[in-house]
Enzyme design. Structure first.
Site, PDB file in Angstrom:
ATOM      1  N   GLU A  98      27.732  51.651  34.259  1.00  0.00           N
ATOM      2  CA  GLU A  98      28.110  51.834  35.669  1.00  0.00           C
ATOM      3  C   GLU A  98      29.601  51.591  35.853  1.00  0.00           C
ATOM      4  O   GLU A  98      30.163  50.691  35.233  1.00  0.00           O
ATOM      5  CB  GLU A  98      27.309  50.840  36.522  1.00  0.00           C
ATOM      6  CG  GLU A  98      27.561  50.911  38.011  1.00  0.00           C
ATOM      7  CD  GLU A  98      26.645  49.942  38.799  1.00  0.00           C
ATOM      8  OE1 GLU A  98      25.517  49.672  38.368  1.00  0.00           O
ATOM      9  OE2 GLU A  98      27.109  49.451  39.838  1.00  0.00           O
ATOM     10  N   ASP A 100      32.285  51.053  39.140  1.00  0.00           N
ATOM     11  CA  ASP A 100      32.262  50.804  40.591  1.00  0.00           C
ATOM     12  C   ASP A 100      33.626  50.644  41.222  1.00  0.00           C
ATOM     13  O   ASP A 100      34.440  49.867  40.723  1.00  0.00           O
ATOM     14  CB  ASP A 100      31.572  49.455  40.902  1.00  0.00           C
ATOM     15  CG  ASP A 100      30.162  49.371  40.429  1.00  0.00           C
ATOM     16  OD1 ASP A 100      29.414  50.310  40.690  1.00  0.00           O
ATOM     17  OD2 ASP A 100      29.816  48.346  39.806  1.00  0.00           O
ATOM     18  N   GLU A 102      34.399  49.115  44.892  1.00  0.00           N
ATOM     19  CA  GLU A 102      33.788  48.516  46.088  1.00  0.00           C
ATOM     20  C   GLU A 102      34.911  48.132  47.045  1.00  0.00           C
ATOM     21  O   GLU A 102      35.809  47.376  46.670  1.00  0.00           O
ATOM     22  CB  GLU A 102      32.951  47.296  45.719  1.00  0.00           C
ATOM     23  CG  GLU A 102      31.732  47.659  44.901  1.00  0.00           C
ATOM     24  CD  GLU A 102      30.831  46.464  44.604  1.00  0.00           C
ATOM     25  OE1 GLU A 102      29.599  46.619  44.681  1.00  0.00           O
ATOM     26  OE2 GLU A 102      31.362  45.380  44.301  1.00  0.00           O
ATOM     27  N   GLN A 115      37.473  46.021  44.900  1.00  0.00           N
ATOM     28  CA  GLN A 115      36.899  45.367  43.719  1.00  0.00           C
ATOM     29  C   GLN A 115      36.372  46.457  42.793  1.00  0.00           C
ATOM     30  O   GLN A 115      35.669  47.372  43.219  1.00  0.00           O
ATOM     31  CB  GLN A 115      35.765  44.444  44.137  1.00  0.00           C
ATOM     32  CG  GLN A 115      34.959  43.896  42.959  1.00  0.00           C
ATOM     33  CD  GLN A 115      34.076  42.726  43.349  1.00  0.00           C
ATOM     34  OE1 GLN A 115      34.567  41.656  43.691  1.00  0.00           O
ATOM     35  NE2 GLN A 115      32.770  42.908  43.297  1.00  0.00           N
ATOM     36  N   THR A 116      36.723  46.362  41.510  1.00  0.00           N
ATOM     37  CA  THR A 116      36.173  47.298  40.528  1.00  0.00           C
ATOM     38  C   THR A 116      35.347  46.515  39.519  1.00  0.00           C
ATOM     39  O   THR A 116      35.574  45.327  39.298  1.00  0.00           O
ATOM     40  CB  THR A 116      37.289  48.070  39.797  1.00  0.00           C
ATOM     41  OG1 THR A 116      38.179  47.145  39.178  1.00  0.00           O
ATOM     42  CG2 THR A 116      38.052  48.967  40.759  1.00  0.00           C
ATOM     43  N   ASN A 117      34.391  47.218  38.940  1.00  0.00           N
ATOM     44  CA  ASN A 117      33.550  46.578  37.920  1.00  0.00           C
ATOM     45  C   ASN A 117      33.077  47.649  36.946  1.00  0.00           C
ATOM     46  O   ASN A 117      33.060  48.843  37.287  1.00  0.00           O
ATOM     47  CB  ASN A 117      32.355  45.875  38.575  1.00  0.00           C
ATOM     48  CG  ASN A 117      31.723  44.810  37.682  1.00  0.00           C
ATOM     49  OD1 ASN A 117      32.160  44.589  36.550  1.00  0.00           O
ATOM     50  ND2 ASN A 117      30.702  44.158  38.198  1.00  0.00           N
ATOM     51  N   ASN A 125      29.781  41.885  35.115  1.00  0.00           N
ATOM     52  CA  ASN A 125      30.634  40.686  35.175  1.00  0.00           C
ATOM     53  C   ASN A 125      32.058  40.973  34.725  1.00  0.00           C
ATOM     54  O   ASN A 125      32.675  40.154  34.042  1.00  0.00           O
ATOM     55  CB  ASN A 125      30.056  39.554  34.311  1.00  0.00           C
ATOM     56  CG  ASN A 125      28.709  39.114  34.814  1.00  0.00           C
ATOM     57  OD1 ASN A 125      28.484  39.040  36.028  1.00  0.00           O
ATOM     58  ND2 ASN A 125      27.795  38.834  33.898  1.00  0.00           N
ATOM     59  N   ARG A 126      32.573  42.138  35.092  1.00  0.00           N
ATOM     60  CA  ARG A 126      33.944  42.489  34.708  1.00  0.00           C
ATOM     61  C   ARG A 126      34.753  42.823  35.963  1.00  0.00           C
ATOM     62  O   ARG A 126      35.471  43.825  36.015  1.00  0.00           O
ATOM     63  CB  ARG A 126      33.935  43.694  33.768  1.00  0.00           C
ATOM     64  CG  ARG A 126      33.222  43.452  32.449  1.00  0.00           C
ATOM     65  CD  ARG A 126      33.487  44.590  31.475  1.00  0.00           C
ATOM     66  NE  ARG A 126      32.994  44.307  30.160  1.00  0.00           N
ATOM     67  CZ  ARG A 126      31.822  44.752  29.664  1.00  0.00           C
ATOM     68  NH1 ARG A 126      31.038  45.509  30.407  1.00  0.00           N
ATOM     69  NH2 ARG A 126      31.451  44.444  28.446  1.00  0.00           N
ATOM     70  N   GLU A 127      34.659  41.956  36.960  1.00  0.00           N
ATOM     71  CA  GLU A 127      35.314  42.262  38.235  1.00  0.00           C
ATOM     72  C   GLU A 127      36.829  42.133  38.157  1.00  0.00           C
ATOM     73  O   GLU A 127      37.354  41.218  37.529  1.00  0.00           O
ATOM     74  CB  GLU A 127      34.812  41.305  39.332  1.00  0.00           C
ATOM     75  CG  GLU A 127      33.360  41.475  39.705  1.00  0.00           C
ATOM     76  CD  GLU A 127      32.404  40.667  38.821  1.00  0.00           C
ATOM     77  OE1 GLU A 127      32.883  40.016  37.865  1.00  0.00           O
ATOM     78  OE2 GLU A 127      31.194  40.693  39.099  1.00  0.00           O
ATOM     79  N   TRP A 192      29.040  37.723  51.274  1.00  0.00           N
ATOM     80  CA  TRP A 192      30.048  37.451  50.234  1.00  0.00           C
ATOM     81  C   TRP A 192      31.360  38.213  50.387  1.00  0.00           C
ATOM     82  O   TRP A 192      32.400  37.772  49.892  1.00  0.00           O
ATOM     83  CB  TRP A 192      29.479  37.750  48.834  1.00  0.00           C
ATOM     84  CG  TRP A 192      29.110  39.206  48.614  1.00  0.00           C
ATOM     85  CD1 TRP A 192      27.916  39.793  48.923  1.00  0.00           C
ATOM     86  CD2 TRP A 192      29.941  40.245  48.062  1.00  0.00           C
ATOM     87  NE1 TRP A 192      27.953  41.131  48.596  1.00  0.00           N
ATOM     88  CE2 TRP A 192      29.174  41.431  48.056  1.00  0.00           C
ATOM     89  CE3 TRP A 192      31.257  40.288  47.564  1.00  0.00           C
ATOM     90  CZ2 TRP A 192      29.678  42.657  47.584  1.00  0.00           C
ATOM     91  CZ3 TRP A 192      31.756  41.508  47.092  1.00  0.00           C
ATOM     92  CH2 TRP A 192      30.958  42.673  47.108  1.00  0.00           C
ATOM     93  N   ARG A 273      34.991  30.639  34.658  1.00  0.00           N
ATOM     94  CA  ARG A 273      33.791  31.447  34.528  1.00  0.00           C
ATOM     95  C   ARG A 273      33.519  31.808  33.063  1.00  0.00           C
ATOM     96  O   ARG A 273      32.372  31.880  32.644  1.00  0.00           O
ATOM     97  CB  ARG A 273      34.012  32.718  35.346  1.00  0.00           C
ATOM     98  CG  ARG A 273      32.781  33.317  35.920  1.00  0.00           C
ATOM     99  CD  ARG A 273      33.210  34.429  36.887  1.00  0.00           C
ATOM    100  NE  ARG A 273      32.286  35.528  36.815  1.00  0.00           N
ATOM    101  CZ  ARG A 273      32.614  36.792  37.061  1.00  0.00           C
ATOM    102  NH1 ARG A 273      33.871  37.098  37.365  1.00  0.00           N
ATOM    103  NH2 ARG A 273      31.711  37.738  37.003  1.00  0.00           N
TER     104      ARG A 273
END
Ligand SMILES: *[C@@H]1O[C@H](CO)[C@@H](O)[C@H](O)[C@H]1NC(C)=O
Ligand SMILES: *[C@@H]1O[C@H](CO)[C@@H](O)[C@H](O)[C@H]1NC(C)=O
Ligand SMILES: *[C@@H]1O[C@H](CO)[C@@H](O)[C@H](O)[C@H]1NC(C)=O
Ligand SMILES: *[C@@H]1O[C@H](CO)[C@@H](O)[C@H](O)[C@H]1NC(C)=O
Ligand SMILES: *[C@@H]1O[C@H](CO)[C@@H](O)[C@H](O)[C@H]1NC(C)=O
Ligand SMILES: *[C@@H]1O[C@H](CO)[C@@H](O)[C@H](O)[C@H]1NC(C)=O
Ligand SMILES: *[C@@H]1O[C@H](CO)[C@@H](O)[C@H](O)[C@H]1NC(C)=O
Length: 286
Positions: A98, A100, A102, A115-117, A125-127, A192, A273
């Site tokens: 995927e 993204d 956002e 925000q991309t991922n 988990n690659r924001e 969020w 994280r």
């Protein structure tokens, strides 16, 4: 009605865009994925509406593996706090891939966050988060993905804001097998999205509307001339030509400019994280 031009650049590549004479309907390429009554056509424009009843979304009917896909979008104006508009590509299943974009709304006059991922083989988990260098609610801008065997590049207009190189040599799965749909949606994410979830949607400002003007899909559509292997006159595909295998020097400068001036968060930089840095973060990223 919304109207698309279908132009066969090569026999397997489709370039789709509005404003043209030789037209097919938006509905030939995309379909509402939920809340059909919140997906609205107005002249050449397509609108997705979020109100206190529902958000909305659409997705391409076909899936694509490699190529370029993009949309011209004008985001929810005014008070968009708590709303998220997403433009993304995704395959199905738990081990899905995927990409993204956002767009996290904000109070009137406060900046959106993009925000991309990236998910590969089911792991995200690659924001990354950036601010934009323009007001994305004032005008249409093009948000797009370039995708081939060597890299996935996220573009805002012609500016690369993120690159995900093929790091299989570092043991990082790379999306190269799963065809994806092209999708977009708007929804309530006020737990969020805006200022860490502190700002909630103010429903007296609804409906919240994101507007789409055109789509550009120049990609390898599944099932189209599959027997031909999808090759062009040179026996290859434009996105696998060397010039697309990595960023050009100018594109690298633009990406560095974005990183210097507009990045807010990078998962590669988040040692709380990720006490052990994700392997791809050691690779060349820009
Ligand atoms: C949703 O909004 C409409 C119009 O603003 C209002 O009449 C209705 O009461 C609202 N419904 C809920 C569940 O808040
Ligand atoms: C994808 O994930 C599955 C489940 O964790 C694993 O078995 C498989 O080897 C992974 N594939 C790649 C290409 O890493
Ligand atoms: C919203 O505006 C605030 C204040 O300018 C800013 O800190 C925040 O990053 C902006 N964006 C979002 C999505 O919260
Ligand atoms: C919601 O918007 C209305 C109309 O602008 C305003 O009067 C009200 O104070 C806002 N509510 C909150 C919680 O900010
Ligand atoms: C196009 O996608 C199909 C799978 O849908 C794949 O088998 C084929 O190799 C792809 N062709 C190109 C040119 O990427
Ligand atoms: C085909 O190859 C020629 C010569 O290498 C090149 O100039 C041309 O751009 C290629 N065309 C396509 C469609 O890849
Ligand atoms: C990366 O980490 C350093 C040190 O913690 C911090 O100063 C910087 O703002 C971070 N940059 C990003 C893009 O997160």
């Amino acid at each position: 009605m919304a109207c698309l031009r279908m132009q066969s650049c090569f026999f397997f590549i489709l370039t789709l865009c509005f404003w043209a004479s030789n037209c097919v309907e938006f509905n030939d390429i995309f379909e509402p994925s939920w809340a059909t009554d919140h997906v609205m056509y107005e002249g050449e424009l397509l609108k997705l509406k979020l109100d206190n009843v529902s958000g909305a979304g659409f997705a391409s009917k076909a899936t694509y593996l490699f190529g370029k896909t993009g949309a011209q979008i004008k985001l929810v104006p005014g008070d968009s706090a708590g709303t998220v508009t997403a433009f993304y590509m995704s395959s199905e299943g738990t081990l899905h891939d995927e990409f993204d974009f956002e767009f996290l709304g904000n109070a009137s006059g406060e900046p959106y966050i993009v925000q991309t991922n990236i998910y590969s083989n089911g792991t995200g988990n690659r924001e990354q988060r950036i601010y934009l260098w323009f007001d994305p609610t004032a005008d249409f801008h093009t948000y797009s993905f370039l995708w081939n065997h060597n890299q996935v590049v996220f573009f805002v207009d012609s500016v690369p804001i993120r690159v995900f190189p093929n790091n299989e040599r570092l043991g990082v799965p790379y999306p190269k097998k799963q065809p994806m749909k092209v999708s977009s949606s708007i929804w309530n994410a006020d737990n969020w999205a805006t200022q860490g979830g502190r700002l909630k949607i103010n429903w007296s400002h609804s409906p919240f509307i994101s507007t789409y003007k055109s789509f550009d899909i120049d990609a390898n559509e599944s099932g189209v001339n599959a027997e031909s292997g999808g090759v062009n006159e040179n026996g290859s595909k434009w996105w696998d030509m060397p010039s697309y295998s990595k960023l050009s020097p100018l594109q690298r400068r633009m990406l560095r400019w974005v990183h210097r001036n507009y990045i807010i968060y990078d998962y590669c930089n988040d040692s709380t994280r990720f006490p052990t840095s994700p392997p791809e973060c050691a690779g060349l990223r820009f």
